[in-house]
Motif scaffolding. Structure first.
Motif, PDB file in Angstrom:
ATOM      1  N   CYS A 234       0.840  -1.204   0.000  1.00  0.00           N
ATOM      2  CA  CYS A 234       0.000   0.000   0.000  1.00  0.00           C
ATOM      3  C   CYS A 234       0.866   1.242   0.000  1.00  0.00           C
ATOM      4  O   CYS A 234       1.666   1.462   0.907  1.00  0.00           O
ATOM      5  CB  CYS A 234      -0.924   0.016   1.224  1.00  0.00           C
ATOM      6  SG  CYS A 234      -1.861   1.555   1.339  1.00  0.00           S
ATOM      7  N   CYS A 237      -0.295   3.793   3.221  1.00  0.00           N
ATOM      8  CA  CYS A 237       0.054   3.585   4.638  1.00  0.00           C
ATOM      9  C   CYS A 237       1.243   2.650   4.831  1.00  0.00           C
ATOM     10  O   CYS A 237       1.624   2.374   5.963  1.00  0.00           O
ATOM     11  CB  CYS A 237      -1.159   3.074   5.411  1.00  0.00           C
ATOM     12  SG  CYS A 237      -1.561   1.342   5.079  1.00  0.00           S
ATOM     13  N   HIS A 239       1.447  -0.447   4.466  1.00  0.00           N
ATOM     14  CA  HIS A 239       1.088  -1.820   4.830  1.00  0.00           C
ATOM     15  C   HIS A 239       1.481  -2.754   3.683  1.00  0.00           C
ATOM     16  O   HIS A 239       1.358  -2.404   2.515  1.00  0.00           O
ATOM     17  CB  HIS A 239      -0.427  -1.903   5.059  1.00  0.00           C
ATOM     18  CG  HIS A 239      -0.919  -3.289   5.380  1.00  0.00           C
ATOM     19  ND1 HIS A 239      -0.860  -3.805   6.653  1.00  0.00           N
ATOM     20  CD2 HIS A 239      -1.448  -4.262   4.591  1.00  0.00           C
ATOM     21  CE1 HIS A 239      -1.345  -5.048   6.635  1.00  0.00           C
ATOM     22  NE2 HIS A 239      -1.707  -5.344   5.397  1.00  0.00           N
ATOM     23  N   CYS A 254      -6.581  -1.567   0.308  1.00  0.00           N
ATOM     24  CA  CYS A 254      -5.658  -1.926   1.391  1.00  0.00           C
ATOM     25  C   CYS A 254      -6.455  -2.401   2.611  1.00  0.00           C
ATOM     26  O   CYS A 254      -7.355  -1.701   3.066  1.00  0.00           O
ATOM     27  CB  CYS A 254      -4.816  -0.709   1.744  1.00  0.00           C
ATOM     28  SG  CYS A 254      -3.830  -0.953   3.223  1.00  0.00           S
ATOM     29  N   CYS A 257      -5.845   0.479   5.486  1.00  0.00           N
ATOM     30  CA  CYS A 257      -6.349   1.866   5.425  1.00  0.00           C
ATOM     31  C   CYS A 257      -7.482   2.028   4.418  1.00  0.00           C
ATOM     32  O   CYS A 257      -8.000   3.132   4.251  1.00  0.00           O
ATOM     33  CB  CYS A 257      -5.203   2.829   5.081  1.00  0.00           C
ATOM     34  SG  CYS A 257      -4.669   2.752   3.350  1.00  0.00           S
TER      35      CYS A 257
HETATM   36 ZN   LIG Z   1      -2.950   1.213   3.269  1.00  0.00          ZN
END
Ligand SMILES: [Zn+2]
Length: 368
Positions: A234, A237, A239, A254, A257
């Protein structure tokens, strides 16, 4: 000019200024690479006592081959440049060491002759030499790739073309390069029913270097293919998830987020990039006459302690994302461990670390 390195002395052409970095004959920046190669060759000899024949397929001045010969390997140096071959011969003689220097196209030679260990150290991508190396080498293939921009996704199309994979430019770019390279090499070896096991792999800003042990047989080749998969990253964020298998099934948004800027990279090598026990013995085989012994020791200590996770984080990058000031690495990792997560530093940079914790979990665990 004369160069002394690792207890041997070789003649290399005169060079001037910055041109030295790109010089085909002798690259001083690669001394660490060569010191580690010698330490790996010493370690590998004990692991596979039968191994004897070493080919430096792009020998240039022959410095790496001469150093291998000084460590009792039966060495062949090959190069397509006749001047390089003349220099290799002189350098074997100068050190009173046996060794063959052949003026030959590396691919033609690797298809015709079988070696126990083959070293592919070209300028740029090693891919044009990978098929011949994996088709015929018995035990160990050592590979350097200097095309870090294609490998890490910064030169996207070039990376796709060279490595038949999708690289993505992320905050763990050097490791993206490592895993794209290993994926391409594992798939190449598998075409010849050989499985690869990375014994040692390291990345710097200039190159990726890996040492791959080969095991013959369809089953081990299948095992190596099973280590491939995809990364879902992602951009909002940071991730990331990973998934094994050759077919990607990325999430639309994601999971952390709910943003829709999820990048898919792969197939990448998701398995271990080193064998910690092997790396520990390599460290013991780094000896005083090596010019980069201190650096090599540090690198090998870091590698040995690195957790086997497909990506790493950078504390500074995360803290920027969270608009939080960074803390000392020891303190930061201690907080993670106190919260119950494994954590290790990595060799990719001073503020990088590996952990199974997600970005959200890291954030909560390390809140000052
Ligand atoms: Zn994210």
């Amino acid at each position: 000019m004369n160069v002394r390195e690792g207890g041997i002395e070789v003649e290399v052409p005169e060079q001037e200024g910055d041109a030295i970095i790109d010089d085909v004959f002798f690259n001083p920046v690669q001394e660490l690479n060569r010191d580690l190669t010698v330490a790996v060759l010493r370690t590998y000899r004990d692991r596979e006592p039968r191994a004897e024949y070493y080919l430096d397929a792009m020998a240039a001045s022959g410095i790496r081959g001469v150093r291998a010969a000084a460590n009792d390997w039966n060495v062949t140096c090959a190069d397509i440049d006749p001047d390089a071959i003349e220099l290799c011969r002189e350098n074997f003689e100068r050190n009173d060491l046996p060794g063959e220097a052949v003026h030959r196209n590396a691919n033609a030679l690797m298809h015709e002759e079988v070696f126990d260990v083959v070293d592919i150290d070209p300028f740029g991508t090693p891919i044009p030499f990978a098929d011949a190396a994996f088709a015929n080498t018995r035990d160990l293939v050592c590979v350097t790739a200097t095309d870090t921009a294609p490998l890490c996704g910064a030169h996207f199309h070039s990376g796709v073309r060279k490595y038949s994979a999708v690289p993505r430019n992320t905050d763990y770019h050097a490791e993206m390069g490592v895993r794209i390279l290993l994926s391409a090499l594992a798939r190449t070896a598998a075409r010849y029913d050989k499985g690869v096991t990375p014994l040692l792999t390291h990345a710097t800003s200039h190159y990726v270097r890996t040492y791959l042990e080969l095991d013959e047989g369809a089953t081990t080749a299948n095992g190596a293919i099973d280590e491939l998969g995809h990364l879902y990253h992602c951009e909002d964020c940071l991730h990331r998830d990973h998934e094994y298998g050759l077919i990607a099934d990325p999430p639309e948004t994601c999971p952390a987020c709910e943003g829709n800027r999820v990048l898919t990279a792969g197939p990448v090598w998701l398995g271990p990039t080193h064998d910690a026990d092997f790396v520990d013995v390599v460290r013991e085989n780094v000896t005083e006459e090596m010019g980069t012994a201190k650096k090599a020791n540090k690198l090998l200590t870091q590698l040995s302690g690195e957790l086997h996770r497909p990506t790493h984080y950078d504390q500074h990058r995360l803290c920027k994302e969270w608009t939080r000031s960074a803390s000392g690495m020891d303190e930061f990792l201690e907080r993670l461990r106190d919260a119950g997560y494994d954590a290790s530093r990595t060799h990719y940079g001073g503020t990088t670390f590996k952990t199974p914790a997600s970005v959200a979990e890291i954030r909560a665990a390390t809140r000052p």
